[in-house]
Design an enzyme around this catalytic site. Structure first.
Site, PDB file in Angstrom:
ATOM      1  N   ASP A   1      37.897  26.982  36.695  1.00 54.92           N
ATOM      2  CA  ASP A   1      39.397  26.456  36.629  1.00 54.92           C
ATOM      3  C   ASP A   1      39.615  25.573  37.735  1.00 54.92           C
ATOM      4  O   ASP A   1      40.473  24.806  37.589  1.00 54.92           O
ATOM      5  CB  ASP A   1      40.369  27.045  36.451  1.00 54.92           C
ATOM      6  CG  ASP A   1      39.990  28.378  37.872  1.00 54.92           C
ATOM      7  OD1 ASP A   1      39.308  28.621  38.594  1.00 54.92           O
ATOM      8  OD2 ASP A   1      41.632  28.383  38.045  1.00 54.92           O
TER       9      ASP A   1
ATOM     10  N   ASP B   1      26.949  40.694  39.941  1.00 56.55           N
ATOM     11  CA  ASP B   1      27.636  40.734  40.544  1.00 56.55           C
ATOM     12  C   ASP B   1      27.575  42.423  41.230  1.00 56.55           C
ATOM     13  O   ASP B   1      27.193  43.039  41.084  1.00 56.55           O
ATOM     14  CB  ASP B   1      28.951  41.275  39.120  1.00 56.55           C
ATOM     15  CG  ASP B   1      30.290  40.869  39.546  1.00 56.55           C
ATOM     16  OD1 ASP B   1      30.662  41.257  40.942  1.00 56.55           O
ATOM     17  OD2 ASP B   1      31.203  39.830  39.733  1.00 56.55           O
TER      18      ASP B   1
ATOM     19  N   ASP C   1      33.939  32.778  43.313  1.00 57.97           N
ATOM     20  CA  ASP C   1      36.014  32.193  44.055  1.00 57.97           C
ATOM     21  C   ASP C   1      35.198  30.882  44.366  1.00 57.97           C
ATOM     22  O   ASP C   1      33.982  30.461  45.462  1.00 57.97           O
ATOM     23  CB  ASP C   1      35.796  33.753  45.198  1.00 57.97           C
ATOM     24  CG  ASP C   1      36.571  33.224  46.339  1.00 57.97           C
ATOM     25  OD1 ASP C   1      36.908  32.419  46.489  1.00 57.97           O
ATOM     26  OD2 ASP C   1      37.176  34.311  46.649  1.00 57.97           O
TER      27      ASP C   1
ATOM     28  N   GLU D   1      23.879  34.971  34.365  1.00 61.56           N
ATOM     29  CA  GLU D   1      25.794  34.799  35.193  1.00 61.56           C
ATOM     30  C   GLU D   1      25.258  35.359  35.864  1.00 61.56           C
ATOM     31  O   GLU D   1      25.452  36.456  36.576  1.00 61.56           O
ATOM     32  CB  GLU D   1      25.668  35.420  33.705  1.00 61.56           C
ATOM     33  CG  GLU D   1      27.416  34.732  34.895  1.00 61.56           C
ATOM     34  CD  GLU D   1      28.706  35.553  33.232  1.00 61.56           C
ATOM     35  OE1 GLU D   1      29.726  35.194  33.480  1.00 61.56           O
ATOM     36  OE2 GLU D   1      28.162  36.256  32.059  1.00 61.56           O
TER      37      GLU D   1
END
Length: 220
Positions: free
Chosen positions: A157, A72, A121, A47
């Protein structure tokens, strides 16, 4: 830097499920995740932009026969997923602290079985296109790291980023589009996340934002 962050960074240094600079494994892990980190031959699912690791850890709970790696750069975020996995005794999960631009320095060709890109982002300015995790540069990198037939999932989103990504995927002859939707929770793909929601996804959904989803694979 706050004391809380310092404590978390120290725990990351000590926790074996965090792979980061300063640890010997950081320089040795490329092409050897099964051998050096998990000590098994199970498929590896990655991920990107994993944040606090809710999704990475959630998938690891559902699929104990697979290995899951959250990537990350934020150590304080990775700490949350790392400590959750440790406290629950979940051994098929790990976290890689690095810039995603450097992903090919930590995975060998075809080492990844499945890839998730979750709420990155959007970098909406035209000048920032190369920084989008679905830009041609990143897609080319994923193609070399994801094994043949391996599925790539993308959730966001942001409508602009989704439309950009969908158009790009459709335009490439080396990509097979499996499915896409502008409303994930009202689609046939809604079970693809096994009911796991990240903090940010829940926040977006609570605000009325529809979650967009794209599913594809690389082909010859």
């Amino acid at each position: 830097m706050s004391r809380k962050k310092l404590v978390r960074f120290k725990e990351n240094e000590q926790n074996p499920n965090v792979v980061q600079t300063g640890k010997p494994i950081f320089e040795e892990i490329k092409g050897h995740w099964n051998e050096k980190q998990f000590q098994n031959s199970n498929p590896i699912v990655v991920e990107l932009a994993c944040g606090r690791g809710e999704f990475t850890v959630g998938l690891a709970r559902v699929f104990p026969g697979q290995n899951f790696i959250g990537v990350d750069i934020k150590g304080s975020r990775i700490w949350k997923g790392s400590s959750t996995a440790t406290s629950e005794g979940i051994h098929n999960v790990a976290f890689l602290r690095t810039q995603i631009q450097q992903l090919d320095q930590f995975f060998g060709e075809g080492e990844i079985s499945e890839l998730w890109i979750t709420f990155p982002d959007p970098f909406p300015r035209d000048g920032d296109e190369k920084r989008r995790l679905t830009s041609p540069k990143f897609l080319d990198m994923y193609k070399s790291l994801v094994k043949k037939g391996g599925v790539v999932h993308f959730k966001t989103d942001n409508t602009g980023l989704f439309d950009y990504s969908l158009e790009l995927v459709r335009s490439r002859e080396d990509i097979e589009l499996i499915g896409s939707t502008h409303d994930f929770y009202q689609s046939e793909w809604k079970d693809d996340h096994f009911g796991i929601q990240t903090r940010y996804e829940k926040m977006f959904s609570d605000k009325g934002e529809k979650i967009k989803y794209l599913k594809f694979r690389f082909i010859d």
